[in-house]
Design an enzyme around this catalytic site. Sequence first.
Site, mmCIF file in Angstrom:
data_model
loop_
_atom_site.group_PDB
_atom_site.id
_atom_site.type_symbol
_atom_site.label_atom_id
_atom_site.label_comp_id
_atom_site.label_asym_id
_atom_site.label_seq_id
_atom_site.Cartn_x
_atom_site.Cartn_y
_atom_site.Cartn_z
ATOM 1 N N ASP A 2 -8.815 12.567 -4.015
ATOM 2 C CA ASP A 2 -7.755 12.242 -3.100
ATOM 3 C C ASP A 2 -6.915 13.545 -2.870
ATOM 4 O O ASP A 2 -7.522 14.760 -2.949
ATOM 5 C CB ASP A 2 -6.915 11.001 -3.693
ATOM 6 C CG ASP A 2 -6.230 10.103 -2.696
ATOM 7 O OD1 ASP A 2 -5.475 10.645 -1.707
ATOM 8 O OD2 ASP A 2 -6.368 8.955 -2.800
ATOM 9 N N HIS A 24 -11.389 9.284 -1.392
ATOM 10 C CA HIS A 24 -10.418 8.591 -1.046
ATOM 11 C C HIS A 24 -9.335 9.354 -0.109
ATOM 12 O O HIS A 24 -8.320 8.992 -0.368
ATOM 13 C CB HIS A 24 -9.786 7.897 -2.216
ATOM 14 C CG HIS A 24 -9.053 6.814 -2.111
ATOM 15 N ND1 HIS A 24 -7.826 6.837 -2.231
ATOM 16 C CD2 HIS A 24 -9.238 5.328 -1.520
ATOM 17 C CE1 HIS A 24 -7.102 5.518 -2.115
ATOM 18 N NE2 HIS A 24 -8.025 4.578 -1.665
ATOM 19 N N HIS A 58 0.892 -1.251 0.157
ATOM 20 C CA HIS A 58 0.109 0.016 -0.047
ATOM 21 C C HIS A 58 0.869 1.201 -0.057
ATOM 22 O O HIS A 58 0.508 2.361 0.251
ATOM 23 C CB HIS A 58 -0.879 -0.043 1.345
ATOM 24 C CG HIS A 58 -2.165 0.748 0.951
ATOM 25 N ND1 HIS A 58 -2.637 1.565 1.705
ATOM 26 C CD2 HIS A 58 -3.158 0.362 0.052
ATOM 27 C CE1 HIS A 58 -3.666 2.150 1.239
ATOM 28 N NE2 HIS A 58 -4.124 1.108 0.262
ATOM 29 N N GLU A 113 2.736 0.266 4.561
ATOM 30 C CA GLU A 113 2.428 1.744 4.383
ATOM 31 C C GLU A 113 3.443 2.573 4.339
ATOM 32 O O GLU A 113 4.462 2.289 4.983
ATOM 33 C CB GLU A 113 1.176 2.087 5.461
ATOM 34 C CG GLU A 113 -0.131 1.145 5.727
ATOM 35 C CD GLU A 113 -1.115 1.376 4.674
ATOM 36 O OE1 GLU A 113 -0.935 2.391 3.967
ATOM 37 O OE2 GLU A 113 -1.868 0.816 4.609
#
Length: 447
Positions: A164, A353, A133, A381
């Site tokens: 986003d 998002h 991710h 992440e």
Amino acid sequence: MPSLFKRPLLPKLRSFALTADAVTILDGAAEFRRCLLEQIAQATQRIYIVALYLQEDEAGQEILDALHAAKAKRPELDVVVVVDWLRAQRGLIGAKKQPGNSAWYQEQTRTHASEVPIYGVPVQTRELFGVLHLKGFVIDDCVLYSGASLNNVYLHKFDKYRYDRYHLLRNEALADSMQHLVQHGLIASSAVHRLDLPNLPSTRSLRKDIGDLRSRLKYAAYDTQAGNLDKSGLSVSPLLGVGKNNPLSRVIGELIASSRRQLTICTPYFNLPLGVTREINRALARGVRIDIIVGDKTANDFYMPPSEPFKIIAALPYLYEISLRRFAKRHQRYIDSGQLNLHLWRDGDNTYHLKGMWIDERYTLLTGNNLNPRAFRLDLENALLLDDPKGELLGPRQAELEQIYQHTRRINRYLDLETLPDYPAAVARFLKRVSRVRIERLLYRIL
């Protein structure tokens, strides 16, 4: 999350100095696509694209064609694309059986004279238990950072967009650090293979290599030796995390704990980890004003209109709304006083998002982290932490927030949110069944 037995990480973060004119906040998904294509076309040294996926559709084709054109124009250009190994080998959730994007990657390699390697990184042996991710595109000495992946809706190719955040940072040391991690921490691993070449190994055959890679990633970090500990001016710190109590999760907790006046949080899927909820409660107790911006359930990318046949995946937006309603009910007195403000984002048929945080007038966190248990424990992440002690970016920062708020409405009471009796019959039946067999808590851990 931070505990009494762990020393704070925030004061020890090494960072790269920035100038205010080296940071640009882009205005929407279409501008993000334009900027990405422009940066690719102008690249002279390197292009490192890292995303959850590069989709086989018109926008994905446009990006891949641009990468091949850049490579053909300058054969010495270092071009690398990195995506999640498992996500690239399956079709879209809820769709009929599909070969996945890897088949398209292989066809593109066969039909182009130039070479654009596309690597698949397996963070786990099953997608359910963890994916790549990471976010961030390194192009020469710039980093283009967003939580977006690459397809039609994320890039606003046609009518619909998925909203986003989009930042362009010009900083050679930051770009070097992010490239170094991809080169030496990911694609150098024996678990990582090119998806654009035929005869892919099975995931089962890679089990040992995947385990070794995940073990190493738990202790991996961006190389910030070229940075410093000086906190007197504008700077950026790259952060990495995977697994329980990872450094990124701990810094997120410390940032919330450091807030004194104002905290703003964005997340598309309201399912906060227990540690984050505890820090929010402590912040409210010490008088911090908190704004949380989430997507309306109809702005969730898993939402399906009641007129369409029910699929299990369509229940997710309702689960997130249930979680938000419970949170609002527990904190209604703070909502009434105006100290806590919950905002729902909705703009027609478009989806939401956004991730990240704004802490007082100093810190801004750019991240793809969804601030949920899955992000804190399972997925690999990253994030970029902007530290702005002199307020050099307050103007652009406020402008970004105002744009986000443009399509929001405030929740005044928890009763404003729908609950089970209001949901479509098929959704309500499924959620009742989930509640009866007591797997709701497990679902919230892996969503």
